[in-house]
Design an enzyme around this catalytic site. Structure first.
Site, short mmCIF file in Angstrom:
data_model
loop_
_atom_site.label_atom_id
_atom_site.label_comp_id
_atom_site.label_asym_id
_atom_site.label_seq_id
_atom_site.Cartn_x
_atom_site.Cartn_y
_atom_site.Cartn_z
N TRP A 158 -3.61 -1.91 -1.32
CA TRP A 158 -3.54 -3.10 -2.17
C TRP A 158 -3.87 -4.25 -1.23
CZ3 TRP A 158 -0.58 -7.64 -2.51
CH2 TRP A 158 -0.68 -8.32 -3.73
N LYS A 190 2.96 -1.86 -8.19
CA LYS A 190 4.31 -1.59 -8.67
C LYS A 190 5.36 -2.21 -7.76
CE LYS A 190 7.41 0.25 -11.27
NZ LYS A 190 7.66 -0.56 -12.48
N GLU A 229 0.74 -9.12 -18.47
CA GLU A 229 0.47 -8.06 -17.49
C GLU A 229 -0.48 -7.00 -18.03
OE1 GLU A 229 4.66 -6.97 -16.75
OE2 GLU A 229 4.05 -6.85 -14.66
N ARG A 263 1.11 2.13 -6.13
CA ARG A 263 1.41 1.14 -5.10
C ARG A 263 0.19 0.29 -4.76
NH1 ARG A 263 6.14 1.35 -2.08
NH2 ARG A 263 5.09 0.08 -0.55
N LYS A 283 5.30 -9.17 -20.22
CA LYS A 283 4.74 -7.86 -20.56
C LYS A 283 3.34 -8.04 -21.13
CE LYS A 283 6.58 -5.79 -18.71
NZ LYS A 283 7.75 -6.18 -17.98
N ASN A 328 0.97 -0.27 6.04
CA ASN A 328 1.39 -1.02 4.86
C ASN A 328 2.22 -2.19 5.37
OD1 ASN A 328 2.35 -1.90 2.38
ND2 ASN A 328 4.06 -0.47 2.41
N GLY A 329 1.85 -3.40 4.97
CA GLY A 329 2.58 -4.57 5.43
C GLY A 329 1.61 -5.65 5.88
N HIS A 387 8.91 -30.79 -25.85
CA HIS A 387 8.73 -31.54 -24.61
C HIS A 387 7.40 -31.24 -23.94
CE1 HIS A 387 12.84 -32.96 -24.96
NE2 HIS A 387 13.18 -31.71 -25.27
N CYS A 436 0.85 -1.19 0.00
CA CYS A 436 0.00 0.00 0.00
C CYS A 436 0.89 1.24 0.00
CB CYS A 436 -0.87 0.00 1.25
SG CYS A 436 -1.65 -1.59 1.54
N GLU A 473 10.42 -12.26 -20.85
CA GLU A 473 10.04 -10.88 -20.57
C GLU A 473 8.93 -10.42 -21.53
OE1 GLU A 473 10.28 -9.07 -18.19
OE2 GLU A 473 9.99 -7.03 -18.88
C1 F6R Z 1 6.89 -6.76 -14.29
C2 F6R Z 1 7.04 -6.19 -12.99
C3 F6R Z 1 7.26 -7.09 -11.83
C4 F6R Z 1 8.53 -6.66 -11.10
C5 F6R Z 1 8.72 -7.50 -9.84
C6 F6R Z 1 10.03 -7.16 -9.13
O1 F6R Z 1 6.63 -5.80 -15.26
O2 F6R Z 1 7.02 -5.01 -12.83
O3 F6R Z 1 7.34 -8.42 -12.23
O4 F6R Z 1 9.60 -6.82 -11.97
O5 F6R Z 1 7.65 -7.27 -8.97
O6 F6R Z 1 10.07 -5.83 -8.75
P1 F6R Z 1 11.43 -5.13 -8.37
O7 F6R Z 1 12.28 -5.11 -9.56
O8 F6R Z 1 11.04 -3.78 -7.90
O9 F6R Z 1 12.05 -5.96 -7.29
#
Ligand code: F6R
Length: 613
Positions: free
Chosen positions: A77, A608, A493, A27, A490, A103-104, A509, A2, A486
């Site tokens: 969140w 994020k 997501e 967040r 993307k 937050n936590g 496989h 959060c 990746e």
């Molecule tokens: C993907 C994404 C997440 C972060 C992951 C790690 O687009 O944003 O998969 O890469 O939560 O976050 P960080 O790099 O902040 O540890």
């Protein structure tokens, strides 16, 4: 996960909180709320309207009376309890005077809840956080001031928290505390602020301070003082903050994701700046691990999550090839709980954009506990991971706002490959001329990324042509494999479509059974050494009716035989291709998402920074 904010002493308490919450929405945005305090009165407003929660909260606040001395705000969140208004923060104690934001996760909340309920406390939410309000109320009822009440309460709390508390009986005070979850304090003459993230208070405060684990801060208009859990005074370290607000704005683009994709050439330049001395030595200013310690490394373990884990996977190929060191890459949340082996000479590298991802922090803590030297590769300066590691390499990507990580990935790959070159230099596993040539190629990557950005329309046209597709497989070999992972991440997501990444060799496989007309296979086909193998993978899927998209190098004429669509990129030194090849995949995912009407910056269910396990 959060976002939290607080202010005491400001003439614009409510507006400060609402603006801060707008900047913290990335967040979490399941709900939002504020509590404002003046002598004898705590006023609270909350809203749970999904991605529109802060906007809805602003409307709720139109009815707020004036004259408040302090206030706290929260974007949620959800972890415990549904994302509904009654679970939105702030939570109040039974008297309605004390309000808390958190937050936590409070791990022993059930026991605390039962004890407090037995003492007559009445709970109104199904969150873990509400116990904090009632715990503090217990101590307040015994006549302790707010700071001491919070300290006593935290002595019995297990788990992670960044929290802030106000009380109508002490309207000129906010008490905040931290364990694991991020928390900063900001000051300006006459007002004091707190936030989970600096951008929330960037344009309000003039000086910023990091709160460490198990520290409690009492904020008042004239400043703050901090104590530890034993009550002893502690000094907070001032942070060097070099962001301006513009960095947090969209820079004229429709959304942060586009802005951040377009920033990638600059990000690469920044990450590589001043990394090579005139004598050819690769150097990291911030590096606190000595050359001798790096020479003594016998094994490297990279831990990370999500996109950062994909960057770490690229690093494995580079470190093994160039520095001839054995490298393991682990998902951070797995590393911590699998009784990992740390021998003398084990170097653990935690990779994280935010530097606050709880899994990565805990994995590196575990590694440290077992005796490893730890290097953080982090984007956020002074983040928890950076502070706790023995050394840090900053990726210099700047503030990344869009939930889907883009520019942080290319910066991480560049920083990690630089580290691979440094290790090779120290271990003399590459000739100086080879290192010089590789460094020159690495420096040229930014230009190649810039070239891909000029082809945006071509990439978007492929996405539009495949607009109805619902199933995607991304294939790659060697460093094309993490690039494929990746690309798939993307796409899933931001579009919510099914996408999986595989090493090309794994196709036979199992996954081949899923290939049929309507399925799209996207292949990274830029590595000359792997080209024939990828081509035969593509022939296999094409024979089974899949639509084929290939990321291919300019001038590769053979690709047309198997690919229905080609995403062209400039030729690049194979080890550096992930930074170039990922760009059309980012734009492809973006265009698919826009075609489906998705909110690219704030995909559903995601946040994020993942600060809870
Ligand atoms: C993907 C994404 C997440 C972060 C992951 C790690 O687009 O944003 O998969 O890469 O939560 O976050 P960080 O790099 O902040 O540890």
């Amino acid at each position: 996960m959060c976002g939290i904010i607080g202010v005491v002493g400001s003439p614009t308490t409510l507006e400060t909180l609402l603006e801060g919450l707008e900047r913290l929405e990335y967040r979490g945005y399941d709900s939002a709320g504020v509590a404002l305090v003046k002598a004898g009165q705590t006023w609270r407003a909350r809203a749970a309207s999904g991605t529109e929660s802060v906007a809805a909260l602003r409307q709720e606040c139109a009815a707020a009376p004036g004259g408040f001395q302090s206030g706290i705000g929260h974007t949620r969140w959800a972890t415990h309890g549904a994302p509904i208004t009654t679970n939105a923060h702030p939570h109040l104690d039974c008297s309605g005077n004390v309000a808390i934001i958190h937050n936590g996760i409070i791990e022993n909340h059930r026991d605390l809840h039962d004890e407090l309920e037995a003492k007559g406390h009445h709970f109104t939410s199904s969150t873990d956080s509400e116990v904090l309000a009632h715990l503090i109320e217990e101590w307040r009822a015994q006549g302790l001031e707010l700071l001491e009440s919070v300290r006593q309460s935290l002595l019995v709390v297990r788990g992670a928290f960044a929290l802030a508390v106000v009380d109508a009986q002490e309207p000129d005070v906010i008490v905040a505390a931290r364990r694991i979850s991020p928390l900063v304090v900001g000051t300006t003459p006459g007002a004091t602020y707190l936030a989970s993230d600096v951008p929330a208070i960037l344009d309000r405060a003039q000086a910023f301070y990091a709160v460490n684990d198990d520290e409690i801060v009492r904020l008042a208009p004239e400043g703050f003082r901090a104590i530890d859990l034993e009550g002893a005074p502690v000094r907070l370290r001032q942070l060097a903050i070099d962001w301006d607000l513009e960095t947090a704005e969209k820079g004229g683009y429709d959304d942060f994701m586009t802005k951040e994709i377009n920033e990638q050439p600059d990000v690469l330049r920044a990450t590589l700046l001043d990394r090579r001395r005139n004598d050819g030595t690769i150097t990291f200013d911030e590096m606190g691990v000595s050359d001798d310690e790096l020479r003594a490394v016998t094994r490297v373990v990279l831990v990370a999550a999500g996109t950062s884990h994909h960057a770490a996977q690229v690093a494995k190929y580079a470190i093994e090839r160039w520095a001839r060191l054995s490298v393991e890459v682990d998902i951070a949340s797995e590393y911590r709980y699998r009784d990992p082996i740390v021998e003398v000479g084990t170097l653990v590298i935690g990779v994280s954009q935010s530097g606050e991802t709880i899994d990565t922090i805990q994995a590196t803590r575990e590694a440290k506990r077992r005796g490893a030297r730890v290097i953080a590769v982090a984007n956020v300066v002074d983040s928890s991971l950076a502070r706790e590691a023995d050394a840090v390499i900053y990726t210099r990507a700047g503030l990344e706002v869009s939930v889907a990580s883009t520019k942080a990935f290319v910066a991480q790959v560049a920083a990690l490959e630089l580290l691979a070159l440094r290790l090779a230099q120290l271990r003399q596993t590459l000739e100086p001329a080879e290192i010089a040539a590789l460094f020159t190629s690495l420096n040229a990557v930014g230009e190649k990324v810039a070239t891909t950005l000029t082809r945006r329309d071509q990439y978007e046209a492929v996405a539009h042509a495949l607009g109805g597709a619902r199933d995607f497989f991304f294939l790659g070999r060697h460093v094309g494999f993490p690039t494929a992972l990746e690309g798939a991440l993307k796409l899933k997501e931001v579009t919510y479509l099914h996408a999986e990444g595989y090493p090309g060799g794994e196709l036979k496989h199992g996954p081949l059974a899923l290939i049929e007309p309507g399925v799209v296979v996207v292949a990274v086909a830029t590595d000359p050494a792997m080209h024939d193998k990828i081509l035969s993978n593509l022939a296999e899927v094409k024979a089974r009716g899949a639509s084929v998209v290939a990321v291919a190098t300019d001038g590769d004429e053979t690709i047309g035989a198997v690919a229905d669509f080609v995403l062209r990129v400039p030729a690049t030194e194979p080890m550096f291709t992930p930074m170039v090849d990922v760009v059309p995949l980012q734009i492809f995912a973006y265009a698919m998402a826009r075609g489906l009407g998705r909110n690219v910056d704030r995909p559903r269910n995601l946040a994020k920074t993942v600060t809870v396990e």
